[in-house]
Scaffold this motif. Structure first.
Motif, PDB file in Angstrom:
ATOM      1  N   HIS A 190      57.648  11.206 -17.046  1.00  0.00           N
ATOM      2  CA  HIS A 190      58.112   9.837 -16.779  1.00  0.00           C
ATOM      3  C   HIS A 190      57.112   9.091 -15.897  1.00  0.00           C
ATOM      4  O   HIS A 190      56.633   9.615 -14.888  1.00  0.00           O
ATOM      5  N   LYS A 191      56.814   7.863 -16.288  1.00  0.00           N
ATOM      6  CA  LYS A 191      55.918   7.005 -15.514  1.00  0.00           C
ATOM      7  C   LYS A 191      56.596   5.716 -15.066  1.00  0.00           C
ATOM      8  O   LYS A 191      56.190   5.119 -14.071  1.00  0.00           O
ATOM      9  N   GLU A 192      57.594   5.287 -15.809  1.00  0.00           N
ATOM     10  CA  GLU A 192      58.347   4.076 -15.451  1.00  0.00           C
ATOM     11  C   GLU A 192      59.719   4.508 -14.918  1.00  0.00           C
ATOM     12  O   GLU A 192      60.588   4.921 -15.680  1.00  0.00           O
ATOM     13  N   ILE A 193      59.865   4.443 -13.612  1.00  0.00           N
ATOM     14  CA  ILE A 193      61.078   4.917 -12.953  1.00  0.00           C
ATOM     15  C   ILE A 193      61.759   3.759 -12.226  1.00  0.00           C
ATOM     16  O   ILE A 193      61.095   2.935 -11.595  1.00  0.00           O
ATOM     17  N   GLY A 194      63.068   3.723 -12.328  1.00  0.00           N
ATOM     18  CA  GLY A 194      63.841   2.724 -11.598  1.00  0.00           C
ATOM     19  C   GLY A 194      64.700   3.402 -10.550  1.00  0.00           C
ATOM     20  O   GLY A 194      65.118   4.551 -10.722  1.00  0.00           O
ATOM     21  N   VAL A 195      64.945   2.707  -9.444  1.00  0.00           N
ATOM     22  CA  VAL A 195      65.788   3.230  -8.369  1.00  0.00           C
ATOM     23  C   VAL A 195      67.029   2.356  -8.246  1.00  0.00           C
ATOM     24  O   VAL A 195      66.924   1.126  -8.166  1.00  0.00           O
ATOM     25  N   LEU A 196      68.191   2.984  -8.241  1.00  0.00           N
ATOM     26  CA  LEU A 196      69.460   2.292  -7.979  1.00  0.00           C
ATOM     27  C   LEU A 196      69.921   2.754  -6.603  1.00  0.00           C
ATOM     28  O   LEU A 196      70.152   3.949  -6.388  1.00  0.00           O
ATOM     29  N   CYS A 197      70.037   1.816  -5.658  1.00  0.00           N
ATOM     30  CA  CYS A 197      70.296   2.202  -4.273  1.00  0.00           C
ATOM     31  C   CYS A 197      71.494   1.461  -3.690  1.00  0.00           C
ATOM     32  O   CYS A 197      71.939   0.440  -4.217  1.00  0.00           O
ATOM     33  N   MET A 198      71.993   2.005  -2.586  1.00  0.00           N
ATOM     34  CA  MET A 198      73.023   1.330  -1.809  1.00  0.00           C
ATOM     35  C   MET A 198      72.372   0.213  -0.996  1.00  0.00           C
ATOM     36  O   MET A 198      71.160   0.029  -1.029  1.00  0.00           O
ATOM     37  N   ARG A 199      73.191  -0.496  -0.230  1.00  0.00           N
ATOM     38  CA  ARG A 199      72.691  -1.684   0.461  1.00  0.00           C
ATOM     39  C   ARG A 199      71.615  -1.346   1.486  1.00  0.00           C
ATOM     40  O   ARG A 199      71.650  -0.295   2.127  1.00  0.00           O
ATOM     41  N   LEU A 200      70.681  -2.271   1.623  1.00  0.00           N
ATOM     42  CA  LEU A 200      69.556  -2.104   2.532  1.00  0.00           C
ATOM     43  C   LEU A 200      69.732  -2.885   3.820  1.00  0.00           C
ATOM     44  O   LEU A 200      68.931  -2.743   4.745  1.00  0.00           O
TER      45      LEU A 200
END
Length: 373
Positions: A190-200
């Motif tokens: 994998h080269k295109e990775i997305g991050v789903l995160c909690m609030r910053l």
């Protein structure tokens, strides 16, 4: 006219002692130090107290005399209703309750909520009748933490923030743990990775995170987990600034589902999601099923925490010992109440490779030279 019957005065510790012709200390010991009395004497005191409606020594008076409340305060700066729906928080709470029970201490849940201002936060903390605080995962600038520090009571922080002077900490290496997930995905191709995160941050922000917000988060855990992915990309020769990060202010499966859709709309080339919690990852899995996206054939999804539901789903995730963290937080707090020494404990995590990760579609595995010779 016949006289009305006056209610019998409620028994007190003093009146009970006088009636039984024993000292007030003996009555108190029947409740608080039963080992100091014979079984027969204690039974006689308790039976007389029951017959006369005496409930036992006043706990408020006792706490004033001993200057001990006999309870640990757990500060959860999310609404209590939310905390009881969060599997990781509930596991931590179970471990903390176990350590408090073993030490004969009560556990007070402090109703701290994000809608209160600094003055209200201070009032809530000041009114808590506790001997120390366990602070569960708050922002660096949280007003409740500031109020806790003003109490000058023994305090243990779980997870975040880090580096608070004189305060003990129990946590994990979030950056290194998430790095193992990202390395796993990169090794798969994998080269295109997305991050789903909690609030910053404290403010409500639901959307693709820009560079300015990414570099100024108030929550250490989310900051470090995103940085772990960036480290893996950089070391693999990929551009860490190309990382697509989508933030959600609510920590629910529904939020994870909508975040997955938004991330792919922003970057359709994404072939893998690193979710900073299992709850968000389970939501991403729901979205994939609803949209008929094959996991892991078309899209790989990973989580973080190792909650039971995620493990049942076969989610690739990082397992952290939440219940043990709760137990250790309680032990740290109760031991520090005597020693006054602040300590830092880092517990180990484990990458669990499940059924939700595989090589991206169209990837080509390079043949081993030794096999082709």
């Amino acid at each position: 006219m016949p006289r009305s019957r006056q209610p019998r005065p409620r028994a007190t510790l003093a009146s009970l002692a006088a009636e039984l012709k024993i000292s007030r200390t003996t009555v108190s010991n029947a409740y608080n130090r039963p080992d100091q009395l014979s079984a027969e004497l204690r039974e006689r005191v308790l039976l007389a107290a029951k017959q006369r409606g005496y409930p036992g020594p006043d706990p408020v008076a006792r706490s004033l005399r001993t200057r001990r409340a006999g309870a640990v305060g757990l500060l959860l700066t999310e609404a209590l209703s939310y905390s009881f729906r969060d599997p990781a928080a509930m596991s931590f709470l179970a471990g903390l309750a176990e350590s408090c029970e073993a030490a004969g201490q009560g556990l007070l849940l402090i109703p701290a909520g994000p809608a209160r201002d600094d003055a209200e936060a201070a009032a809530v903390v000041q009114q808590a009748g506790v001997d120390g605080f366990v602070v569960y995962s708050v922002a660096d600038d949280d007003p409740y933490l500031a109020a806790v520090r003003e109490r000058r009571l023994p305090t243990v922080i779980c997870d975040q923030p880090r580096g608070v002077p004189g305060v003990s900490l129990i946590g994990i290496d979030d950056r290194a743990a998430t790095r193992t997930v990202a390395d796993h995905l990169i090794d798969l191709g994998h080269k295109e990775i997305g991050v789903l995160c909690m609030r910053l941050g404290h403010d409500r922000c639901d959307g693709v995170v820009d560079r300015e917000r990414l570099h100024a988060p108030k929550f250490h855990v989310q900051r470090e987990r995103i940085a772990g992915v960036q480290d893996a990309l950089a070391d693999a020769g990929l551009d860490p600034t190309s990382l697509t990060v989508v933030e959600r202010s609510e920590h629910t499966a529904r939020a994870g589902s909508s975040a997955a859709a938004q991330a792919l709309a922003a970057n359709p080339r994404i072939t893998a999601f690193v979710c900073t919690t299992d709850v968000l990852a389970l939501g991403a899995l729901e979205w994939a099923r609803r949209e008929d996206v094959d996991v892991p054939g078309q899209l790989s999804i990973t989580g973080f925490d190792g909650i039971e539901e995620a493990l049942r789903e076969g989610l690739t995730t990082v397992r952290q010992p939440q219940e043990d963290k709760g137990r250790r937080a309680g032990t740290l707090l109760l031991s520090r109440s005597d020693s006054g020494v602040a300590t830092v404990e880092t517990v180990e995590t484990q990458l669990v490779a499940g059924r939700t990760t595989a090589s991206p579609p169209g990837s080509v595995v390079e043949p081993d030279i030794a096999e082709t010779a």
